[in-house]
Scaffold this motif. Structure first.
Motif, PDB file in Angstrom:
ATOM      1  N   SER A  13       0.835  -1.202   0.000  1.00  0.00           N
ATOM      2  CA  SER A  13       0.000   0.000   0.000  1.00  0.00           C
ATOM      3  C   SER A  13       0.867   1.248   0.000  1.00  0.00           C
ATOM      4  CB  SER A  13      -0.924  -0.001   1.224  1.00  0.00           C
ATOM      5  OG  SER A  13      -1.804  -1.106   1.185  1.00  0.00           O
ATOM      6  N   LEU A  21       1.104   4.156  -2.864  1.00  0.00           N
ATOM      7  CA  LEU A  21       0.965   5.583  -2.569  1.00  0.00           C
ATOM      8  C   LEU A  21       2.169   6.356  -3.091  1.00  0.00           C
ATOM      9  CD1 LEU A  21      -0.551   7.891  -1.169  1.00  0.00           C
ATOM     10  CD2 LEU A  21       0.644   7.282   0.952  1.00  0.00           C
ATOM     11  N   ARG A  51       1.843   6.436  -7.055  1.00  0.00           N
ATOM     12  CA  ARG A  51       0.655   7.092  -7.616  1.00  0.00           C
ATOM     13  C   ARG A  51       0.455   8.499  -7.059  1.00  0.00           C
ATOM     14  NH1 ARG A  51      -1.886   2.881 -10.293  1.00  0.00           N
ATOM     15  NH2 ARG A  51      -1.360   0.804  -9.518  1.00  0.00           N
ATOM     16  N   GLU A  67      -0.643  11.834  -5.946  1.00  0.00           N
ATOM     17  CA  GLU A  67      -1.938  12.525  -5.936  1.00  0.00           C
ATOM     18  C   GLU A  67      -3.034  11.730  -6.641  1.00  0.00           C
ATOM     19  OE1 GLU A  67       0.428  13.780  -9.506  1.00  0.00           O
ATOM     20  OE2 GLU A  67       0.789  13.657  -7.338  1.00  0.00           O
ATOM     21  N   ASN A  68      -2.672  10.737  -7.433  1.00  0.00           N
ATOM     22  CA  ASN A  68      -3.673   9.919  -8.123  1.00  0.00           C
ATOM     23  C   ASN A  68      -4.095   8.701  -7.306  1.00  0.00           C
ATOM     24  OD1 ASN A  68      -3.688  11.521 -10.504  1.00  0.00           O
ATOM     25  ND2 ASN A  68      -1.794  10.520 -11.178  1.00  0.00           N
ATOM     26  N   PHE A  69      -3.589   8.593  -6.078  1.00  0.00           N
ATOM     27  CA  PHE A  69      -3.846   7.398  -5.262  1.00  0.00           C
ATOM     28  C   PHE A  69      -5.347   7.171  -5.064  1.00  0.00           C
ATOM     29  CE2 PHE A  69      -4.373   5.153  -1.216  1.00  0.00           C
ATOM     30  CZ  PHE A  69      -3.527   4.065  -1.396  1.00  0.00           C
ATOM     31  N   THR A  70      -6.079   8.213  -4.666  1.00  0.00           N
ATOM     32  CA  THR A  70      -7.523   8.047  -4.414  1.00  0.00           C
ATOM     33  C   THR A  70      -8.296   7.811  -5.706  1.00  0.00           C
ATOM     34  OG1 THR A  70      -7.766  10.471  -4.458  1.00  0.00           O
ATOM     35  CG2 THR A  70      -7.462   9.416  -2.302  1.00  0.00           C
ATOM     36  N   LYS A  71      -7.827   8.404  -6.809  1.00  0.00           N
ATOM     37  CA  LYS A  71      -8.503   8.190  -8.082  1.00  0.00           C
ATOM     38  C   LYS A  71      -8.304   6.776  -8.602  1.00  0.00           C
ATOM     39  CE  LYS A  71      -7.965  12.998  -9.627  1.00  0.00           C
ATOM     40  NZ  LYS A  71      -7.389  13.864 -10.689  1.00  0.00           N
ATOM     41  N   GLU A  72      -7.211   6.157  -8.188  1.00  0.00           N
ATOM     42  CA  GLU A  72      -6.859   4.831  -8.703  1.00  0.00           C
ATOM     43  C   GLU A  72      -6.982   3.756  -7.626  1.00  0.00           C
ATOM     44  OE1 GLU A  72      -2.929   5.314 -10.259  1.00  0.00           O
ATOM     45  OE2 GLU A  72      -3.537   6.772 -11.777  1.00  0.00           O
ATOM     46  N   LEU A  73      -7.922   3.956  -6.706  1.00  0.00           N
ATOM     47  CA  LEU A  73      -8.091   2.986  -5.623  1.00  0.00           C
ATOM     48  C   LEU A  73      -8.475   1.598  -6.140  1.00  0.00           C
ATOM     49  CD1 LEU A  73      -9.847   4.933  -2.706  1.00  0.00           C
ATOM     50  CD2 LEU A  73      -7.569   3.900  -2.719  1.00  0.00           C
ATOM     51  N   ASP A  74      -9.176   1.547  -7.271  1.00  0.00           N
ATOM     52  CA  ASP A  74      -9.533   0.238  -7.815  1.00  0.00           C
ATOM     53  C   ASP A  74      -8.277  -0.521  -8.244  1.00  0.00           C
ATOM     54  OD1 ASP A  74      -9.071   2.174  -9.676  1.00  0.00           O
ATOM     55  OD2 ASP A  74     -10.703   1.600 -11.035  1.00  0.00           O
TER      56      ASP A  74
END
Length: 382
Positions: free
Chosen positions: A179, A183, A186, A188-195
């Motif tokens: 994880s 993080l 990714r 700043e894109n971490f939450t956008k790419e949670l899948d």
């Protein structure tokens, strides 16, 4: 029946002579005091019980010579562990067998009290005394004693008594390190790419156990191959489980056999990685579709993860990157470097192994993200 004679020296010399004139006399030394004994020797194996004040070992021995066992009429029984009559291999097998016998004597155990595969390996001279001693040490723990009933665990625990610690390290910290690596890559894109993150973590956790299991050095207790086995089966039968593992006394691996270990584990890890990915991506897509049904605004943001291409790509990654990294980690860094240095300091060895494996897991996660983007199965979202 057999007779025994002892000298009055501090190191007693036990001589065993079969009544059958075709058997040779065999001697070995046992250090003890004022020993009295009585025993009977069966045709192939003899068990000699020595009684003394506080000292009751059981000795298992064979009559004859040449690294094998002899039957009651002097015929040669199933010895082994050698290289088809080669003197060097026979000597190594005989030395291994004698060491194992002395360890049995020290703890007062007989071959009949051991698992059949381990007893057969001792008879064949494929297992040195140090491995037998480790078996008895592992038996002191109820959990280890239970795991020793399973062949795969037994072969790995005999080669590395910290094997379970390494499994716990991989599976316990895997989710956190992976994880963190996700993080880091990714940002700043971490939450956008949670899948993507979820799929990666699930795949990694499923595969972590196999990444420790398959490349782990082992003590081979496998029975001989059937005569009808094909050439490919015979070749891989002689390969080690880890390409870089230390060979036991009386055993050697060629460069081709060590290369075969990498190929065989790579094929297995491809299957493991592909299967783990199918499960992980399948769960991810199910969660995405569930969220789409509940949250209509999420439908435009998320997309299904490609199952087939992701699974194959992860299988290839496991077969190449993970396979080589874990082979080097288990066979070179741990067994050849850390174990000799810290053999008497198990706590320090465990902590060092924890640090090395945690770093390797984190590195593997970073490499997977870069690889997934490189092959096009994951794209950076703006």
């Amino acid at each position: 029946m057999a007779t025994a004679s002892f000298s009055n020296l501090p190191t007693r010399v036990l001589s065993l002579q079969s009544l059958n004139h075709r058997h040779r006399q065999q001697s070995f030394g046992i250090t003890t005091r004022r020993v009295t004994c009585s025993f009977v020797t069966p045709s192939s194996l003899g068990l000699t019980s020595f009684s003394n004040r506080g000292f009751r070992p059981t000795v298992v021995f064979s009559t004859g010579n040449g690294g094998g066992f002899h039957d009651g009429t002097g015929g040669r029984g199933g010895g082994g562990g050698g290289g088809g009559g080669d003197d060097g291999d026979d000597d190594a097998a005989s030395r291994n067998r004698n060491e194992a016998i002395l360890v049995l004597a020290e703890v007062g155990r007989s071959l009949e009290s051991l698992p059949k595969d381990l007893a057969a390996a001792i008879q064949a001279g494929r297992v040195p005394g140090s491995i037998v001693k480790r078996y008895f040490e592992l038996e002191q723990s109820p959990i280890m004693r239970w795991l020793l009933n399973f062949g795969g665990f037994k072969e790995r625990l005999l080669a590395d008594d910290l094997f379970l610690v390494k499994v716990a390290i991989e599976c316990g910290v895997g989710i956190f390190t992976k994880s963190a690596a996700e993080l880091e890559r990714r940002r700043e894109n971490f939450t956008k790419e949670l899948d993507f993150v979820f799929a990666d973590v699930v795949m990694a956790i499923i595969a972590d156990f196999m990444l420790v299991w398959l490349p782990a050095p082992t003590v081979s207790l496998r029975p001989p191959l059937a005569v009808s086995a094909g050439p490919i089966a015979k070749f891989f039968y002689g390969c080690p489980d880890n390409a870089f593992q230390v060979a036991l006394a009386g055993t050697s691996y060629s460069l081709l056999q060590r290369t075969g270990a990498i190929v065989r584990n790579g094929a297995k890890l491809f299957v493991v990685g592909t299967s783990a990915s199918l499960i992980g991506v399948g769960i991810t897509n199910a969660l995405i579709n569930l969220r789409k049904a509940v949250d209509k605004s999420f439908a435009g943001e998320a997309e299904d993860v490609p199952i087939l291409s992701t699974s194959i790509a992860y299988g290839v990654y496991m077969a190449v990157s993970s396979n080589l990294r874990y082979q080097v980690l288990a066979g070179i860094i741990e067994q050849r470097i850390l174990e000799p240095m810290l053999h008497q300091q198990k706590l320090v060895l465990g902590v060092t192994s924890f640090a090395v494996r945690t770093g390797n897991t984190f590195l593997g996660s970073l490499m997977w993200v870069d690889y997934a983007r490189w092959v096009g199965i994951q794209k950076i979202r703006e």
